[in-house]
Each structure stands twice: as structure tokens, then as C-alpha cells.
Design a protein around this motif. Sequence first.
Motif, PDB file in Angstrom:
ATOM      1  N   SER A  96       0.521   4.079  -2.420  1.00 47.21           N
ATOM      2  CA  SER A  96       0.060   5.621  -1.942  1.00 47.21           C
ATOM      3  C   SER A  96       1.623   6.953  -2.707  1.00 47.21           C
ATOM      4  O   SER A  96       1.145   7.368  -3.559  1.00 47.21           O
ATOM      5  CB  SER A  96       0.110   5.437  -0.748  1.00 47.21           C
ATOM      6  OG  SER A  96      -0.584   4.993  -0.164  1.00 47.21           O
ATOM      7  N   ASN A  97       2.224   6.361  -2.409  1.00 49.45           N
ATOM      8  CA  ASN A  97       3.749   7.237  -2.805  1.00 49.45           C
ATOM      9  C   ASN A  97       3.751   7.739  -4.149  1.00 49.45           C
ATOM     10  O   ASN A  97       3.604   8.048  -5.309  1.00 49.45           O
ATOM     11  CB  ASN A  97       5.312   6.938  -2.706  1.00 49.45           C
ATOM     12  CG  ASN A  97       6.375   7.071  -3.106  1.00 49.45           C
ATOM     13  OD1 ASN A  97       6.486   8.836  -2.557  1.00 49.45           O
ATOM     14  ND2 ASN A  97       6.973   7.332  -4.291  1.00 49.45           N
TER      15      ASN A  97
ATOM     16  N   VAL B  36      -5.281   4.747  -8.297  1.00 44.92           N
ATOM     17  CA  VAL B  36      -6.793   4.476  -7.302  1.00 44.92           C
ATOM     18  C   VAL B  36      -7.927   3.479  -7.400  1.00 44.92           C
ATOM     19  O   VAL B  36      -8.170   2.789  -6.893  1.00 44.92           O
ATOM     20  CB  VAL B  36      -7.155   6.077  -6.946  1.00 44.92           C
ATOM     21  CG1 VAL B  36      -8.169   5.886  -5.659  1.00 44.92           C
ATOM     22  CG2 VAL B  36      -5.680   6.909  -6.782  1.00 44.92           C
TER      23      VAL B  36
ATOM     24  N   PHE C 261       0.664  -1.188   0.711  1.00 47.77           N
ATOM     25  CA  PHE C 261       0.495   0.195  -0.007  1.00 47.77           C
ATOM     26  C   PHE C 261       0.611   1.427   0.032  1.00 47.77           C
ATOM     27  O   PHE C 261       0.524   2.526  -0.476  1.00 47.77           O
ATOM     28  CB  PHE C 261      -0.703   0.185   1.155  1.00 47.77           C
ATOM     29  CG  PHE C 261      -1.817   0.923   0.742  1.00 47.77           C
ATOM     30  CD1 PHE C 261      -2.719   0.726   0.290  1.00 47.77           C
ATOM     31  CD2 PHE C 261      -1.487   2.541   2.080  1.00 47.77           C
ATOM     32  CE1 PHE C 261      -4.446   1.910   0.079  1.00 47.77           C
ATOM     33  CE2 PHE C 261      -3.038   2.907   1.483  1.00 47.77           C
ATOM     34  CZ  PHE C 261      -4.222   3.377   0.862  1.00 47.77           C
ATOM     35  N   SER C 262       1.808   0.902   0.433  1.00 43.72           N
ATOM     36  CA  SER C 262       3.101   2.480   0.829  1.00 43.72           C
ATOM     37  C   SER C 262       3.169   2.781  -0.366  1.00 43.72           C
ATOM     38  O   SER C 262       3.888   3.394  -0.837  1.00 43.72           O
ATOM     39  CB  SER C 262       4.199   2.124   1.642  1.00 43.72           C
ATOM     40  OG  SER C 262       4.538   1.144   1.183  1.00 43.72           O
TER      41      SER C 262
ATOM     42  N   THR D 216       1.582   7.211  -6.338  1.00 39.80           N
ATOM     43  CA  THR D 216      -0.186   8.228  -6.857  1.00 39.80           C
ATOM     44  C   THR D 216       0.215   9.153  -6.943  1.00 39.80           C
ATOM     45  O   THR D 216       0.011   9.879  -7.568  1.00 39.80           O
ATOM     46  CB  THR D 216      -1.058   7.321  -6.187  1.00 39.80           C
ATOM     47  OG1 THR D 216      -1.824   6.376  -6.719  1.00 39.80           O
ATOM     48  CG2 THR D 216      -2.930   8.598  -6.924  1.00 39.80           C
TER      49      THR D 216
END
Length: 124
Positions: A83-84, A102, A79-80, A86
Motif C-alpha cells: 500500500s505504501n 495494484v 499488504f502495508s 503504491t
Amino acid sequence: MNNLLLVALGGSIGAVFRYLISIFMIQVFGSSFPFGTLLVNVLGSFLMGVIYALGQMSHISPELKALIGVGLLGALTTFSTFSNETLLLMQEGDWLKAALNVVLNLSLCLFMVYLGQQLVFSRI
């Protein structure tokens, strides 16, 4: 302590798989979209659905759940990084790719967990 070693073993395998898959996807598709992260998240979600369903029916040991569910899949999916990547797309002004990242990660991963569970539940 035994489960801790299994989680560590699974985690090391999952991390190596994630790295290799990401490198492969960059070689195939380039680096303009985070296809590697998407693939590991979708694949990991499907496998998590399978592991969860097998665990619900007591067809998998707690040790195997620790090895695969927590260790391997925990390190494979990320997930990290999602997120980065994105955020980087957003900072580059590529809002369409950021939104697509996303939407694809969330919708495909949720669907794949469901599909993995249904595959197991329908067979047993």
C-alpha cells in the motif's frame, strides 16, 4: 502458548526472508518498481494456498499451520508495504506503475493461492 512461540519463530524467519528478497530484487532490478514486495506477496500467496489445502485435508498439523501459515507467511507477505509503495508511486505522479502494482499484486496473488490449492488437491 506453544503455538504463540511457533508463530513468533515463523514470523522472525519470514521477516528476514522478506528483507533479503527485497534487497536482492533492488540489486537486480533497481528501485523504480517494487518488485521485491510483489515477489514476496506472490510467493507467499502460493505457499498459503498450499498450506490451506494441506490443512483442509488434515495433512498438516495445527502447529505447522501456526509456524508457516500465520508466522512465516504472515511476516513474509506485506499488504502495508504494498500500500505504501503504491501510494508513493501515485505521489510521484507515476500512475501507470501504481496501477500496474495494484493489478499485478491482486491478480497474481489470487491466482497463486488458487494454483497452490489446486496443486495440492490434484495430487491427493
